[in-house]
Design a protein around this motif. Sequence first.
Motif, PDB file in Angstrom:
ATOM      1  N   TRP A  36       0.856  -1.178   0.000  1.00 19.21           N
ATOM      2  CA  TRP A  36       0.000   0.000   0.000  1.00 19.21           C
ATOM      3  C   TRP A  36       0.898   1.236   0.000  1.00 19.21           C
ATOM      4  CZ3 TRP A  36      -5.184  -0.106  -0.547  1.00 19.21           C
ATOM      5  CH2 TRP A  36      -5.857  -1.312  -0.301  1.00 19.21           C
ATOM      6  N   PHE A  37       0.519   2.171  -0.837  1.00 18.84           N
ATOM      7  CA  PHE A  37       1.148   3.482  -0.869  1.00 18.84           C
ATOM      8  C   PHE A  37       0.038   4.510  -0.689  1.00 18.84           C
ATOM      9  CE2 PHE A  37       5.494   2.696  -2.409  1.00 18.84           C
ATOM     10  CZ  PHE A  37       5.398   1.360  -2.751  1.00 18.84           C
ATOM     11  N   ARG A  38       0.420   5.728  -0.374  1.00 20.44           N
ATOM     12  CA  ARG A  38      -0.580   6.787  -0.269  1.00 20.44           C
ATOM     13  C   ARG A  38      -0.007   8.093  -0.786  1.00 20.44           C
ATOM     14  NH1 ARG A  38      -0.757   7.412   6.358  1.00 20.44           N
ATOM     15  NH2 ARG A  38       1.267   8.442   6.600  1.00 20.44           N
ATOM     16  N   GLN A  39      -0.914   8.968  -1.165  1.00 23.41           N
ATOM     17  CA  GLN A  39      -0.503  10.278  -1.664  1.00 23.41           C
ATOM     18  C   GLN A  39      -1.447  11.327  -1.117  1.00 23.41           C
ATOM     19  OE1 GLN A  39      -0.174  10.568  -5.935  1.00 23.41           O
ATOM     20  NE2 GLN A  39       1.195  12.322  -5.773  1.00 23.41           N
ATOM     21  N   ALA A  40      -0.884  12.246  -0.350  1.00 24.39           N
ATOM     22  CA  ALA A  40      -1.646  13.352   0.189  1.00 24.39           C
ATOM     23  C   ALA A  40      -1.635  14.502  -0.820  1.00 24.39           C
ATOM     24  CB  ALA A  40      -1.036  13.802   1.514  1.00 24.39           C
ATOM     25  N   PRO A  41      -2.610  15.395  -0.732  1.00 26.03           N
ATOM     26  CA  PRO A  41      -2.659  16.522  -1.664  1.00 26.03           C
ATOM     27  C   PRO A  41      -1.368  17.335  -1.642  1.00 26.03           C
ATOM     28  CG  PRO A  41      -4.698  16.368  -0.428  1.00 26.03           C
ATOM     29  CD  PRO A  41      -3.764  15.373   0.186  1.00 26.03           C
ATOM     30  N   GLY A  42      -0.801  17.555  -2.810  1.00 28.27           N
ATOM     31  CA  GLY A  42       0.407  18.354  -2.910  1.00 28.27           C
ATOM     32  C   GLY A  42       1.684  17.654  -2.508  1.00 28.27           C
ATOM     33  N   LYS A  43       1.600  16.363  -2.222  1.00 25.12           N
ATOM     34  CA  LYS A  43       2.787  15.623  -1.790  1.00 25.12           C
ATOM     35  C   LYS A  43       3.045  14.445  -2.724  1.00 25.12           C
ATOM     36  CE  LYS A  43       2.515  16.799   3.114  1.00 25.12           C
ATOM     37  NZ  LYS A  43       2.527  16.272   4.502  1.00 25.12           N
ATOM     38  N   GLU A  44       4.240  13.900  -2.613  1.00 25.14           N
ATOM     39  CA  GLU A  44       4.589  12.740  -3.424  1.00 25.14           C
ATOM     40  C   GLU A  44       3.987  11.471  -2.823  1.00 25.14           C
ATOM     41  OE1 GLU A  44       8.904  14.273  -5.177  1.00 25.14           O
ATOM     42  OE2 GLU A  44       8.791  12.513  -3.875  1.00 25.14           O
ATOM     43  N   ARG A  45       3.842  10.488  -3.672  1.00 23.18           N
ATOM     44  CA  ARG A  45       3.355   9.195  -3.203  1.00 23.18           C
ATOM     45  C   ARG A  45       4.373   8.593  -2.242  1.00 23.18           C
ATOM     46  NH1 ARG A  45       0.962   5.173  -7.654  1.00 23.18           N
ATOM     47  NH2 ARG A  45      -0.062   7.165  -8.112  1.00 23.18           N
ATOM     48  N   GLU A  46       3.898   8.017  -1.134  1.00 25.59           N
ATOM     49  CA  GLU A  46       4.806   7.444  -0.145  1.00 25.59           C
ATOM     50  C   GLU A  46       4.397   6.028   0.222  1.00 25.59           C
ATOM     51  OE1 GLU A  46       4.768   9.594   3.540  1.00 25.59           O
ATOM     52  OE2 GLU A  46       2.643   9.237   3.912  1.00 25.59           O
ATOM     53  N   PHE A  47       5.387   5.275   0.616  1.00 29.36           N
ATOM     54  CA  PHE A  47       5.195   3.892   1.031  1.00 29.36           C
ATOM     55  C   PHE A  47       4.457   3.823   2.360  1.00 29.36           C
ATOM     56  CE2 PHE A  47       6.128  -0.488   1.648  1.00 29.36           C
ATOM     57  CZ  PHE A  47       6.509  -0.639   2.974  1.00 29.36           C
ATOM     58  N   VAL A  48       3.552   2.850   2.478  1.00 28.08           N
ATOM     59  CA  VAL A  48       2.831   2.639   3.733  1.00 28.08           C
ATOM     60  C   VAL A  48       3.182   1.274   4.330  1.00 28.08           C
ATOM     61  CG1 VAL A  48       0.571   2.410   4.824  1.00 28.08           C
ATOM     62  CG2 VAL A  48       0.928   4.132   3.030  1.00 28.08           C
ATOM     63  N   ALA A  49       2.973   0.212   3.542  1.00 30.12           N
ATOM     64  CA  ALA A  49       3.230  -1.137   4.053  1.00 30.12           C
ATOM     65  C   ALA A  49       3.353  -2.108   2.891  1.00 30.12           C
ATOM     66  CB  ALA A  49       2.109  -1.584   4.988  1.00 30.12           C
ATOM     67  N   ALA A  50       4.072  -3.204   3.121  1.00 30.41           N
ATOM     68  CA  ALA A  50       4.234  -4.230   2.090  1.00 30.41           C
ATOM     69  C   ALA A  50       4.252  -5.602   2.732  1.00 30.41           C
ATOM     70  CB  ALA A  50       5.522  -4.008   1.294  1.00 30.41           C
ATOM     71  N   ILE A  51       3.835  -6.591   1.953  1.00 26.70           N
ATOM     72  CA  ILE A  51       3.777  -7.965   2.443  1.00 26.70           C
ATOM     73  C   ILE A  51       4.130  -8.918   1.306  1.00 26.70           C
ATOM     74  CG2 ILE A  51       1.291  -8.095   1.943  1.00 26.70           C
ATOM     75  CD1 ILE A  51       1.011  -9.880   4.441  1.00 26.70           C
ATOM     76  N   SER A  52       4.981  -9.880   1.609  1.00 28.73           N
ATOM     77  CA  SER A  52       5.339 -10.878   0.611  1.00 28.73           C
ATOM     78  C   SER A  52       4.240 -11.929   0.493  1.00 28.73           C
ATOM     79  CB  SER A  52       6.670 -11.559   0.992  1.00 28.73           C
ATOM     80  OG  SER A  52       6.543 -12.231   2.232  1.00 28.73           O
ATOM     81  N   TRP A  53       4.392 -12.818  -0.474  1.00 27.09           N
ATOM     82  CA  TRP A  53       3.358 -13.806  -0.742  1.00 27.09           C
ATOM     83  C   TRP A  53       3.018 -14.641   0.493  1.00 27.09           C
ATOM     84  CZ3 TRP A  53      -0.286 -15.125  -4.053  1.00 27.09           C
ATOM     85  CH2 TRP A  53      -0.780 -16.421  -4.034  1.00 27.09           C
ATOM     86  N   SER A  54       4.044 -15.122   1.161  1.00 29.80           N
ATOM     87  CA  SER A  54       3.819 -15.992   2.321  1.00 29.80           C
ATOM     88  C   SER A  54       3.668 -15.218   3.617  1.00 29.80           C
ATOM     89  CB  SER A  54       4.993 -16.959   2.466  1.00 29.80           C
ATOM     90  OG  SER A  54       6.181 -16.231   2.775  1.00 29.80           O
TER      91      SER A  54
END
Length: 124
Positions: A36-54
């Motif tokens: 998951w990534f997110r982007q606030a108004p006027g800001k760059e997209r930023e990393f939130v969380a990641a999960i591998s397959w397992s």
Amino acid sequence: QVQLVESGGGLVQTGDSLRLSCAASGMPSSRYAMAWFRQAPGKEREFVAAISWSASTITYANSVKGRFTISRNNARNTVYLQMNSLEFEDTGVYYCAADKTNWALRQSSNYDYWGQGTQVTVSS
């Protein structure tokens, strides 16, 4: 054709919770990381969380650690983001992404497929 469809966004108040979902279809590989990534108004997209397959690799941005939880149901090809204790600064468009190499990294350039995003608005 790969499709990632997010859902679950909305308007909430500070301290509330939301659960985002992302359903994947058409993935060319059998094992892939999701993030998951997110982007606030006027800001760059930023990393939130990641999960591998397992789910052996799970990473969070420092700003959400302890408040957000990423999980996945591979039988349903779905990844979730449980967001608790939401803050005004969590406001933004949340994007789901898939990495066919299954690395679960923080850099957006590692991700091959993206959803259209779902809006999360936290009012103070």
